[in-house]
Design an enzyme around this catalytic site. Structure first.
Site, mmCIF file in Angstrom:
data_model
loop_
_atom_site.group_PDB
_atom_site.id
_atom_site.type_symbol
_atom_site.label_atom_id
_atom_site.label_comp_id
_atom_site.label_asym_id
_atom_site.label_seq_id
_atom_site.Cartn_x
_atom_site.Cartn_y
_atom_site.Cartn_z
ATOM 1 C CE LYS A 22 1.509 7.358 1.608
ATOM 2 N NZ LYS A 22 2.892 6.838 1.542
ATOM 3 C CG ASN A 23 1.333 5.229 -2.379
ATOM 4 O OD1 ASN A 23 2.135 5.729 -1.590
ATOM 5 N ND2 ASN A 23 0.638 4.148 -2.088
ATOM 6 N NE ARG A 91 11.656 1.898 -1.483
ATOM 7 C CZ ARG A 91 12.766 1.209 -1.688
ATOM 8 N NH1 ARG A 91 13.748 1.289 -0.817
ATOM 9 N NH2 ARG A 91 12.908 0.446 -2.743
ATOM 10 C CB CYS A 115 6.368 1.385 6.568
ATOM 11 S SG CYS A 115 5.111 2.521 7.161
ATOM 12 N NE ARG A 120 9.510 -0.434 1.696
ATOM 13 C CZ ARG A 120 8.675 0.543 2.053
ATOM 14 N NH1 ARG A 120 7.650 0.835 1.297
ATOM 15 N NH2 ARG A 120 8.862 1.216 3.164
ATOM 16 N N PRO A 121 14.563 -3.425 -1.895
ATOM 17 C CG PRO A 121 15.051 -5.231 -3.279
ATOM 18 C CD PRO A 121 14.130 -4.803 -2.179
ATOM 19 C CB ILE A 122 17.412 0.976 -4.374
ATOM 20 C CG1 ILE A 122 18.841 0.774 -3.866
ATOM 21 C CG2 ILE A 122 16.536 1.556 -3.275
ATOM 22 C CD1 ILE A 122 19.542 2.069 -3.482
ATOM 23 C CG ASP A 123 17.701 -4.971 -6.985
ATOM 24 O OD1 ASP A 123 16.740 -4.510 -6.356
ATOM 25 O OD2 ASP A 123 17.667 -6.094 -7.528
ATOM 26 C CG LEU A 124 14.455 -4.254 -9.903
ATOM 27 C CD1 LEU A 124 12.977 -4.609 -9.891
ATOM 28 C CD2 LEU A 124 15.172 -5.004 -11.012
ATOM 29 C CG ASP A 303 -0.086 0.076 0.136
ATOM 30 O OD1 ASP A 303 0.846 -0.560 0.657
ATOM 31 O OD2 ASP A 303 0.088 1.143 -0.475
ATOM 32 C CB ILE A 325 4.130 -7.173 -2.256
ATOM 33 C CG1 ILE A 325 2.986 -7.505 -3.222
ATOM 34 C CG2 ILE A 325 4.946 -5.986 -2.762
ATOM 35 C CD1 ILE A 325 3.412 -7.880 -4.612
ATOM 36 N NE ARG A 395 5.432 7.423 6.481
ATOM 37 C CZ ARG A 395 5.444 6.203 5.971
ATOM 38 N NH1 ARG A 395 5.146 5.171 6.714
ATOM 39 N NH2 ARG A 395 5.761 6.004 4.704
#
Length: 415
Positions: A22-23, A91, A115, A120-124, A303, A325, A395
């Site tokens: 999935k990932n 996500r 989840c 889980r920031p999106i800054d990067l 995970d 993490i 999921r």
């Protein structure tokens, strides 16, 4: 609300085949729109997250057809406004930021979801895409981005984020000049995306190392591609085999991708036999304790932390689990305590004192991997366990109860 009813104590025997990851599939789906030609993806399990991404692609104008686990994507993108409700369920929708900038030069994207396992920031993501020339504005509930022309640049990631590495890589393959990503994520899913993009004509070098070099091209072509097997699905069935009696052969695995899990199994005195693309796990009632610290690949995967904790609840001794993490990835602990587990939490550290047996209880899955951990615990526990919130599990695990039933487990889905 759907739920699982599981009668524990049944020994599991047989073979189970791992599906495509999935990932790995989600970033490939996002990247499929940066060509105008058809994309053919094989062995695609129709998980809930994958269905959501397909729905988003259709919203953008793509035609997506599914025949015999092969997806045919005709990426006719006509709509770059993706500020829609389903985006906040996934996500991986953030990966459309890079692909839409590459394809359309602008996009409006709702804030991604997924989840609730921590910040889980999106800054990067924003930092990397901005270095490529994008102008990105964060609004209340959505992101607005545009670019005149993507241009290659050297980008250093403060943390080897898988998502940020993927987003930058997707955008950079059509950028002018050379892009270098330093401190890049090395996960197998990143390598898989690079291989997919390369099959379309992209020029990517160094995927799987911490420095990825990308030479931009003018156009990408049609491709036919099969994603890698799901290492987390494989690891989940490995844990199931170890604690439920009997033995399970898990097929369609890449042994190198699950090497960190195999290492911990050996520390726990669990017998594993490796084949070319299979692994057989033998149950034991003499599980030894071990310490686990989640880390970026090739460290122990975050995970797999929750499923492994279910195993450690019945180890003969004390184990320590350190989650580095995500700060909120112990949501399953409270549910395991209801089953008689002995776990103490101290911030991001869980001290697990093994008990002889777990007992049945009424539980709630609060996230994807934690939900899988509860299924494992219920399968080895005394009595009948009820697990609500199983939409999280759906999921990430395709035909989960079907596979468990085929191995001899007693599980029912109640709608």
């Amino acid at each position: 609300m759907e739920k699982f009813i599981i009668s524990g104590g049944k020994k599991l025997f047989g073979s189970v085949k791992v599906h495509s990851s999935k990932n790995a599939i989600l970033p490939i789906l996002a990247a499929s729109i940066i060509t105008e030609d058809n994309i053919y993806l094989h062995d695609i399990p129709m998980l809930e997250d994958i269905k959501i991404m397909i729905e988003i692609l259709r919203h953008c104008g793509c035609e997506v057809r599914n025949t015999d686990e092969t997806l045919v994507i005709s990426p006719n993108v006509v709509n770059n406004d993706i500020n829609i409700d389903i985006v906040n369920k996934l996500r991986a929708s953030i990966l459309l930021l890079g692909s839409m900038l590459a394809r359309c030069n602008k996009v409006i994207l709702g804030m991604p979801g997924g989840c609730n396992i921590g910040t889980r920031p999106i800054d990067l993501h924003i930092k990397g895409l901005s270095k490529l020339g994008a102008e990105i504005k964060l609004n209340q509930g959505y992101i607005e981005a545009k670019v005149k022309k993507l241009k290659g640049e050297k980008i250093y990631l403060d943390f080897p984020s898988v998502g940020a590495t993927e987003n930058i890589m997707i955008a950079a393959v059509l950028a002018e000049g050379e892009t270098i990503i330093e401190n890049a994520a090395t996960e197998p899913e990143v390598v898989c995306l690079a291989n997919f993009l390369s099959s379309m004509g992209a020029k990517i070098y160094g995927a799987g190392t911490d420095t990825i070099r990308i030479l931009g091209v003018n156009k990408l072509k049609s491709a036919s591609f099969t994603p890698i097997p799901d290492r987390i699905e494989a690891g989940t069935y490995m844990v199931m085999a170890a604690v439920c009696g009997g033995e399970i052969e898990i097929t369609n695995v890449v042994i190198e991708h699950i090497r960190p899990i195999i290492a911990k199994f050996k520390e726990c005195n669990i017998k594993v036999v490796e084949g070319e693309n299979t692994i057989k796990v033998f149950s034991t009632d003499k599980i030894k304790p071990t310490d686990i610290k989640t880390l970026p690949y090739p460290g122990f995967p975050t995970d797999m932390q929750a499923p492994m904790m279910s195993l450690l609840t019945v180890a003969k001794g004390t184990s320590m689990v350190i989650e580095t993490i995500f700060e909120n990835r112990f949501l399953h602990v409270g549910e395991l305590l209801k089953m008689g587990a002995n776990i103490k939490l101290e911030g991001r550290v869980a001290i697990v004192e093994g008990v002889k047996r777990l007992t049945s209880a009424k539980l709630e899955a609060k996230d994807l991997r934690g939900g899988a951990a509860l299924v494992i615990a219920a399968l080895m526990a005394d009595g009948t366990t009820e697990i609500e919130g199983i939409e999280h599990i759906s999921r990430g695990y395709f035909e989960f109860e079907k596979n468990i039933l085929s191995l001899g487990g007693d599980i029912k889905r109640i709608v």
